[in-house]
Design a protein around this motif. Structure first.
Motif, PDB file in Angstrom:
ATOM      1  N   VAL A 139     -11.960   0.003 -14.284  1.00 17.75           N
ATOM      2  CA  VAL A 139     -12.677  -0.124 -13.006  1.00 17.75           C
ATOM      3  C   VAL A 139     -13.806   0.901 -12.948  1.00 17.75           C
ATOM      4  N   GLU A 140     -15.020   0.454 -12.699  1.00 16.28           N
ATOM      5  CA  GLU A 140     -16.176   1.352 -12.650  1.00 16.28           C
ATOM      6  C   GLU A 140     -16.931   1.159 -11.335  1.00 16.28           C
ATOM      7  N   LYS A 141     -17.202   2.289 -10.697  1.00 18.77           N
ATOM      8  CA  LYS A 141     -17.891   2.296  -9.400  1.00 18.77           C
ATOM      9  C   LYS A 141     -19.361   1.858  -9.498  1.00 18.77           C
TER      10      LYS A 141
ATOM     11  N   SER B 299     -21.374  10.158 -16.890  1.00 14.33           N
ATOM     12  CA  SER B 299     -22.062  11.299 -17.515  1.00 14.33           C
ATOM     13  C   SER B 299     -22.003  11.200 -19.028  1.00 14.33           C
ATOM     14  N   SER B 300     -20.938  10.585 -19.522  1.00 12.28           N
ATOM     15  CA  SER B 300     -20.793  10.483 -20.986  1.00 12.28           C
ATOM     16  C   SER B 300     -22.033   9.841 -21.598  1.00 12.28           C
ATOM     17  N   ALA B 301     -22.530   8.781 -20.947  1.00  5.97           N
ATOM     18  CA  ALA B 301     -23.676   8.050 -21.501  1.00  5.97           C
ATOM     19  C   ALA B 301     -24.962   8.882 -21.454  1.00  5.97           C
TER      20      ALA B 301
ATOM     21  N   GLY C 285     -23.781  13.938 -26.769  1.00  5.99           N
ATOM     22  CA  GLY C 285     -23.003  13.281 -27.822  1.00  5.99           C
ATOM     23  C   GLY C 285     -22.256  14.215 -28.758  1.00  5.99           C
ATOM     24  N   TRP C 286     -22.116  15.501 -28.373  1.00  2.60           N
ATOM     25  CA  TRP C 286     -21.409  16.455 -29.245  1.00  2.60           C
ATOM     26  C   TRP C 286     -19.908  16.446 -28.937  1.00  2.60           C
ATOM     27  N   PHE C 287     -19.111  16.292 -29.984  1.00  4.01           N
ATOM     28  CA  PHE C 287     -17.652  16.397 -29.882  1.00  4.01           C
ATOM     29  C   PHE C 287     -17.218  17.627 -30.682  1.00  4.01           C
TER      30      PHE C 287
ATOM     31  N   ALA D 169     -15.489   0.577  -6.466  1.00  6.55           N
ATOM     32  CA  ALA D 169     -15.124   1.989  -6.280  1.00  6.55           C
ATOM     33  C   ALA D 169     -13.687   2.125  -5.790  1.00  6.55           C
ATOM     34  N   ALA D 170     -12.872   2.847  -6.532  1.00 10.26           N
ATOM     35  CA  ALA D 170     -11.509   3.147  -6.081  1.00 10.26           C
ATOM     36  C   ALA D 170     -11.612   4.048  -4.852  1.00 10.26           C
ATOM     37  N   ARG D 171     -10.841   3.717  -3.818  1.00 11.62           N
ATOM     38  CA  ARG D 171     -10.904   4.504  -2.575  1.00 11.62           C
ATOM     39  C   ARG D 171      -9.647   5.309  -2.319  1.00 11.62           C
TER      40      ARG D 171
ATOM     41  N   GLY E   3     -22.324   8.234 -10.136  1.00  9.85           N
ATOM     42  CA  GLY E   3     -21.067   7.998  -9.420  1.00  9.85           C
ATOM     43  C   GLY E   3     -20.141   9.209  -9.392  1.00  9.85           C
ATOM     44  N   ASN E   4     -20.583  10.318  -9.978  1.00  7.46           N
ATOM     45  CA  ASN E   4     -19.680  11.466 -10.134  1.00  7.46           C
ATOM     46  C   ASN E   4     -19.694  12.355  -8.893  1.00  7.46           C
ATOM     47  N   THR E   5     -18.962  11.899  -7.887  1.00  5.41           N
ATOM     48  CA  THR E   5     -18.938  12.633  -6.622  1.00  5.41           C
ATOM     49  C   THR E   5     -17.537  13.174  -6.304  1.00  5.41           C
ATOM     50  N   GLY E   6     -16.654  13.177  -7.295  1.00  2.66           N
ATOM     51  CA  GLY E   6     -15.342  13.801  -7.111  1.00  2.66           C
ATOM     52  C   GLY E   6     -14.297  12.894  -6.480  1.00  2.66           C
ATOM     53  N   ASP E   7     -14.497  11.576  -6.528  1.00  2.92           N
ATOM     54  CA  ASP E   7     -13.558  10.650  -5.863  1.00  2.92           C
ATOM     55  C   ASP E   7     -12.116  10.797  -6.373  1.00  2.92           C
ATOM     56  N   GLY E   8     -11.964  10.879  -7.695  1.00  6.10           N
ATOM     57  CA  GLY E   8     -10.625  10.942  -8.278  1.00  6.10           C
ATOM     58  C   GLY E   8      -9.894  12.188  -7.825  1.00  6.10           C
TER      59      GLY E   8
ATOM     60  N   THR F 112     -24.819  19.572 -14.865  1.00  7.53           N
ATOM     61  CA  THR F 112     -24.403  18.406 -15.643  1.00  7.53           C
ATOM     62  C   THR F 112     -22.949  18.019 -15.390  1.00  7.53           C
ATOM     63  N   THR F 113     -22.127  19.015 -15.163  1.00 15.41           N
ATOM     64  CA  THR F 113     -20.684  18.798 -15.268  1.00 15.41           C
ATOM     65  C   THR F 113     -19.932  19.856 -14.466  1.00 15.41           C
ATOM     66  N   THR F 114     -18.701  19.546 -14.067  1.00 18.48           N
ATOM     67  CA  THR F 114     -17.973  20.544 -13.283  1.00 18.48           C
ATOM     68  C   THR F 114     -16.735  21.115 -13.986  1.00 18.48           C
TER      69      THR F 114
ATOM     70  N   GLY G  27     -10.125  13.587 -18.990  1.00 19.82           N
ATOM     71  CA  GLY G  27     -11.567  13.808 -18.918  1.00 19.82           C
ATOM     72  C   GLY G  27     -11.946  14.905 -17.942  1.00 19.82           C
ATOM     73  N   GLU G  28     -13.157  14.791 -17.427  1.00 17.72           N
ATOM     74  CA  GLU G  28     -13.731  15.880 -16.632  1.00 17.72           C
ATOM     75  C   GLU G  28     -13.014  16.089 -15.301  1.00 17.72           C
ATOM     76  N   VAL G  29     -12.274  15.098 -14.846  1.00 15.23           N
ATOM     77  CA  VAL G  29     -11.542  15.220 -13.577  1.00 15.23           C
ATOM     78  C   VAL G  29     -10.366  16.208 -13.694  1.00 15.23           C
TER      79      VAL G  29
ATOM     80  N   THR H  20     -16.440  20.180 -26.076  1.00 17.60           N
ATOM     81  CA  THR H  20     -15.031  20.109 -25.680  1.00 17.60           C
ATOM     82  C   THR H  20     -14.819  19.213 -24.469  1.00 17.60           C
ATOM     83  N   SER H  21     -15.900  18.700 -23.876  1.00 17.88           N
ATOM     84  CA  SER H  21     -15.686  17.805 -22.745  1.00 17.88           C
ATOM     85  C   SER H  21     -15.607  16.357 -23.213  1.00 17.88           C
ATOM     86  N   LEU H  22     -16.570  15.932 -24.038  1.00 17.93           N
ATOM     87  CA  LEU H  22     -16.405  14.624 -24.677  1.00 17.93           C
ATOM     88  C   LEU H  22     -15.132  14.669 -25.514  1.00 17.93           C
ATOM     89  N   GLY H  23     -14.918  15.810 -26.184  1.00 17.79           N
ATOM     90  CA  GLY H  23     -13.724  15.977 -27.007  1.00 17.79           C
ATOM     91  C   GLY H  23     -12.455  15.818 -26.184  1.00 17.79           C
TER      92      GLY H  23
HETATM   93  C1  LIG Z   1     -26.979  15.923 -19.870  1.00 17.50           C
HETATM   94  C2  LIG Z   1     -25.549  16.132 -20.249  1.00 17.50           C
HETATM   95  C3  LIG Z   1     -25.242  16.540 -21.559  1.00 17.50           C
HETATM   96  C4  LIG Z   1     -23.920  16.743 -21.929  1.00 17.50           C
HETATM   97  N1  LIG Z   1     -23.644  16.976 -23.244  1.00 17.50           N
HETATM   98  C5  LIG Z   1     -22.351  17.068 -23.640  1.00 17.50           C
HETATM   99  C6  LIG Z   1     -22.024  17.133 -25.019  1.00 17.50           C
HETATM  100  O1  LIG Z   1     -22.877  17.004 -25.899  1.00 17.50           O
HETATM  101  N2  LIG Z   1     -20.705  17.309 -25.348  1.00 17.50           N
HETATM  102  C7  LIG Z   1     -19.711  17.392 -24.408  1.00 17.50           C
HETATM  103  O2  LIG Z   1     -18.560  17.575 -24.761  1.00 17.50           O
HETATM  104  N3  LIG Z   1     -20.009  17.268 -23.093  1.00 17.50           N
HETATM  105  C8  LIG Z   1     -21.291  17.077 -22.700  1.00 17.50           C
HETATM  106  N4  LIG Z   1     -21.581  16.894 -21.384  1.00 17.50           N
HETATM  107  C9  LIG Z   1     -20.456  16.776 -20.465  1.00 17.50           C
HETATM  108  C10 LIG Z   1     -19.767  15.447 -20.704  1.00 17.50           C
HETATM  109  O3  LIG Z   1     -20.736  14.440 -20.907  1.00 17.50           O
HETATM  110  C11 LIG Z   1     -18.871  15.051 -19.548  1.00 17.50           C
HETATM  111  O4  LIG Z   1     -18.095  16.117 -19.102  1.00 17.50           O
HETATM  112  C12 LIG Z   1     -17.956  13.922 -20.036  1.00 17.50           C
HETATM  113  O5  LIG Z   1     -18.757  12.878 -20.547  1.00 17.50           O
HETATM  114  C13 LIG Z   1     -17.079  13.415 -18.920  1.00 17.50           C
HETATM  115  O6  LIG Z   1     -16.437  12.251 -19.369  1.00 17.50           O
HETATM  116  P1  LIG Z   1     -15.525  11.461 -18.366  1.00 17.50           P
HETATM  117  O7  LIG Z   1     -15.175  10.195 -19.046  1.00 17.50           O
HETATM  118  O8  LIG Z   1     -14.440  12.324 -17.871  1.00 17.50           O
HETATM  119  O9  LIG Z   1     -16.462  11.196 -17.102  1.00 17.50           O
HETATM  120  P2  LIG Z   1     -17.792  10.316 -16.983  1.00 17.50           P
HETATM  121  O10 LIG Z   1     -18.388  10.004 -18.286  1.00 17.50           O
HETATM  122  O11 LIG Z   1     -18.653  10.971 -15.974  1.00 17.50           O
HETATM  123  O12 LIG Z   1     -17.240   8.942 -16.392  1.00 17.50           O
HETATM  124  C14 LIG Z   1     -16.651   8.898 -15.130  1.00 17.50           C
HETATM  125  C15 LIG Z   1     -16.930   7.529 -14.551  1.00 17.50           C
HETATM  126  O13 LIG Z   1     -16.106   7.337 -13.398  1.00 17.50           O
HETATM  127  C16 LIG Z   1     -16.850   6.602 -12.443  1.00 17.50           C
HETATM  128  N5  LIG Z   1     -16.247   6.783 -11.127  1.00 17.50           N
HETATM  129  C17 LIG Z   1     -16.340   7.857 -10.290  1.00 17.50           C
HETATM  130  N6  LIG Z   1     -15.672   7.626  -9.150  1.00 17.50           N
HETATM  131  C18 LIG Z   1     -15.137   6.380  -9.255  1.00 17.50           C
HETATM  132  C19 LIG Z   1     -14.361   5.583  -8.390  1.00 17.50           C
HETATM  133  N7  LIG Z   1     -14.024   6.004  -7.173  1.00 17.50           N
HETATM  134  N8  LIG Z   1     -13.979   4.360  -8.814  1.00 17.50           N
HETATM  135  C20 LIG Z   1     -14.335   3.901 -10.057  1.00 17.50           C
HETATM  136  N9  LIG Z   1     -15.101   4.622 -10.904  1.00 17.50           N
HETATM  137  C21 LIG Z   1     -15.487   5.853 -10.521  1.00 17.50           C
HETATM  138  C22 LIG Z   1     -18.237   7.200 -12.559  1.00 17.50           C
HETATM  139  O14 LIG Z   1     -19.209   6.349 -11.988  1.00 17.50           O
HETATM  140  C23 LIG Z   1     -18.372   7.368 -14.072  1.00 17.50           C
HETATM  141  O15 LIG Z   1     -18.932   6.231 -14.670  1.00 17.50           O
HETATM  142  C24 LIG Z   1     -22.885  16.624 -20.984  1.00 17.50           C
HETATM  143  C25 LIG Z   1     -23.175  16.192 -19.687  1.00 17.50           C
HETATM  144  C26 LIG Z   1     -24.490  15.907 -19.334  1.00 17.50           C
HETATM  145  C27 LIG Z   1     -24.776  15.368 -17.970  1.00 17.50           C
END
Ligand SMILES: Cc1cc2nc3c(=O)[nH]c(=O)nc-3n(C[C@H](O)[C@H](O)[C@H](O)COP(=O)(O)OP(=O)(O)OC[C@H]3O[C@@H](n4cnc5c(N)ncnc54)[C@H](O)[C@@H]3O)c2cc1C
Length: 471
Positions: free
Chosen positions: A35-37, A44-46, A50-52, A152-154, A215-220, A393-395, A422-424, A437-440
């Motif tokens: 499910v994607e909002k 943020s991943s996209a 791209g470093w792992f 969006a999951a609520r 979409g990264n506004t801390g919903d989860g 970029t990230t929290t 993930g980042e949550v 370590t975040s993509l990782g």
């Molecule tokens: C410019 C930039 C460069 C970075 N470079 C690196 C790097 O090289 N290496 C690294 O390790 N980290 C890097 N980071 C950090 C890393 O990209 C993120 O921490 C990581 O991608 C988070 O992955 P995730 O899958 O947890 O979250 P995300 O990739 O952010 O995916 C979360 C998804 O959840 C969706 N979502 C949110 N709320 C809801 C909801 N209520 N219902 C449904 N969907 C929802 C969002 O829309 C989003 O698509 C970078 C970040 C940025 C912005």
């Protein structure tokens, strides 16, 4: 009448964490709903570099890199100020090779191995991240997985015993109830775009350039919080230093020339920090400077290390954007970048004396990155200046979890049926983040969780809705 659907697993969020979990579980035979909002996948991943971060890989061996699990553990705990949960760090190290293998089995090619923020050895493995996500999603669909975008999951739905059994979401056609027999996975990312959350946890960071997935506004986090989830690392939110003030969203514009030999000065032409420390701490230091600006100053030796197409290292692309200034003298490059020329010349003279060993470095700098790598003088024209700010970029903080990714309450008890990757998730990074370590973390814990859930017996329960989470 609400639309309702039932699956083995519901995964919220389509970044690296959600997609790795979903693809692993679907390929293991589960009926998975992703499910994607947002209208498009990736979060943020996209947008990332791209470093792992992995240690002990064939890519490192090919590049002659000396690294070990122990050194990686040391860097993670040291960088985290020993405030991170060692059990999560150990779980990452124990499962990293399975995730690395999983990615490579899905065609991911790590095109470069390099040292970066917080590392004592080259363990950043660079990928074409958009391709990685597209490949994972294609494999997910081929394995029978379904995807809902613009949904969006609520709030989380629980049974009478408090076990999470599903989620209420808002789709393009109104509310939908989505049930997961084996539970719900939060992979909703952080709150780099969550102004209200930033106001609560890190108001000083509101001065950074807002960035990350829209979409990264801390919903989860909020949904889990409502169920009593614990929180970790909330006080360590920090923006990353290194983006031009006019950075766009389509192009990855972070430059770490300081790990190749640049110094960072303020508009008064003075250094204010040891440039080899991690780029989150640099971000904090830069926010305290006039206009929140730090200018990376370097010479042709550093410029020659540009690597086109590789995030953090691509100076050619920055030059094409008109964001990198070049001149034959330090005075001229200072003028072009809005830095006090006389003071910059004096700063560089003092820095070069320290590099030559005839004086102590005024900021205590001893290496290029994390104390590693030999410093070089800034004396080979032409000279370059890249004005840059801190980018939110990230929290990297969030809900508390067990090493097997079960969300726990403030009292440390797992919340049945609720998982987070993930980042949550909080507690893994501690005081700061090491590149990759975040993509990782998303890939390592996502793959581990997807596989574990596929081997878990389904749990059933009567759903009853919890109180609505504030929108
Ligand atoms: C410019 C930039 C460069 C970075 N470079 C690196 C790097 O090289 N290496 C690294 O390790 N980290 C890097 N980071 C950090 C890393 O990209 C993120 O921490 C990581 O991608 C988070 O992955 P995730 O899958 O947890 O979250 P995300 O990739 O952010 O995916 C979360 C998804 O959840 C969706 N979502 C949110 N709320 C809801 C909801 N209520 N219902 C449904 N969907 C929802 C969002 O829309 C989003 O698509 C970078 C970040 C940025 C912005």
């Amino acid at each position: 009448m609400k639309h309702r659907s039932e699956h083995d697993l519901v995964v919220l969020g389509s970044g690296i964490a959600g997609q790795t979990t979903a693809t692993t579980a679907a390929e293991a035979g589960l009926d998975v709903l992703l499910v994607e909002k947002q209208p498009s996948l990736g979060g943020s991943s996209a947008m990332s570099g791209g470093w792992f971060a992995f240690s002990g890989t064939p890519e490192q061996a090919e590049g002659g890199v000396e690294d070990s699990e122990d050194l990686f553990r040391h860097d993670l705990l040291e960088g985290g100020g020993h405030l991170n949960d060692p059990a999560l760090v150990d779980a990452y190290l124990a499962h990293q090779h399975a995730a690395h293998r999983f990615l490579k089995d899905h065609g991911v090619r790590f095109r470069e191995v390099a040292i970066s923020s917080g590392m004592s050895a080259a363990r950043g493995h660079n990928s074409e991240i958009k391709d990685v996500l597209a490949t994972l999603h294609a494999a997910f669909a081929a394995a029978g997985g379904s995807t809902l975008t613009d949904t969006a999951a609520r709030r989380l739905l629980t049974d009478d015993g408090g076990r999470v059994v599903g989620v209420l979401a808002e789709g393009p056609d109104g509310p939908v109830e989505l049930y997961g027999r084996r539970g719900v996975v939060l992979a909703t990312g952080g709150f780099s775009r969550g102004t209200e959350m930033l106001k609560v946890f890190a108001p000083e960071q509101l001065a950074a350039i807002p960035y990350g997935g829209r979409g990264n506004t801390g919903d989860g986090l909020r949904m889990a919080w409502r169920l009593g989830a614990g929180m970790a690392d909330m006080s360590f939110v920090a923006a990353t230093y290194g983006s031009h003030p006019e950075t766009g969203e389509e192009f990855h514009e972070l430059l770490t020339a300081y790990y190749m030999g640049a110094i960072v000065v303020n508009t008064a032409g003075r250094r204010f920090v040891d440039e080899s420390i991690d780029y989150k701490s640099l971000g904090r230091a830069v926010l305290g400077q006039p206009d929140g600006l730090g200018v990376q100053v370097f010479d042709s030796r550093v410029r020659a290390q540009s690597h086109r197409g590789i995030p953090l290292k691509d100076m050619d692309a920055l030059e094409e954007l008109g964001h990198l200034h070049e001149a034959d003298t330090l005075e001229e490059v200072a003028r072009l970048a809005g830095v006090a020329p006389g003071e910059l010349v004096a700063t560089v003279e003092r820095y070069n004396a320290a590099v030559a060993g005839t004086a102590a470095d005024e900021q205590g700098r001893t290496g290029l990155c994390n104390g590693v790598g030999e410093l070089t003088p800034i004396d080979a024209p032409p000279y370059y200046a890249y004005p840059a700010k801190a980018l939110m970029t990230t929290t990297y903080c969030g809900v508390t979890v067990t090493p097997d990714a079960r969300v726990t309450t403030v009292d440390g008890e797992p919340i049945g049926g609720l998982y987070a990757v993930g980042e949550v998730v909080g507690g893994f990074h501690g005081a700061t983040y090491i590149t990759g370590t975040s993509l990782g973390k998303g890939a390592v814990f996502g793959h581990m969780l997807g596989a574990a859930l596929a081997g878990t017996e389904p749990q059933h329960g009567n759903s009853s809705e919890q109180e609505e989470v504030a929108a």
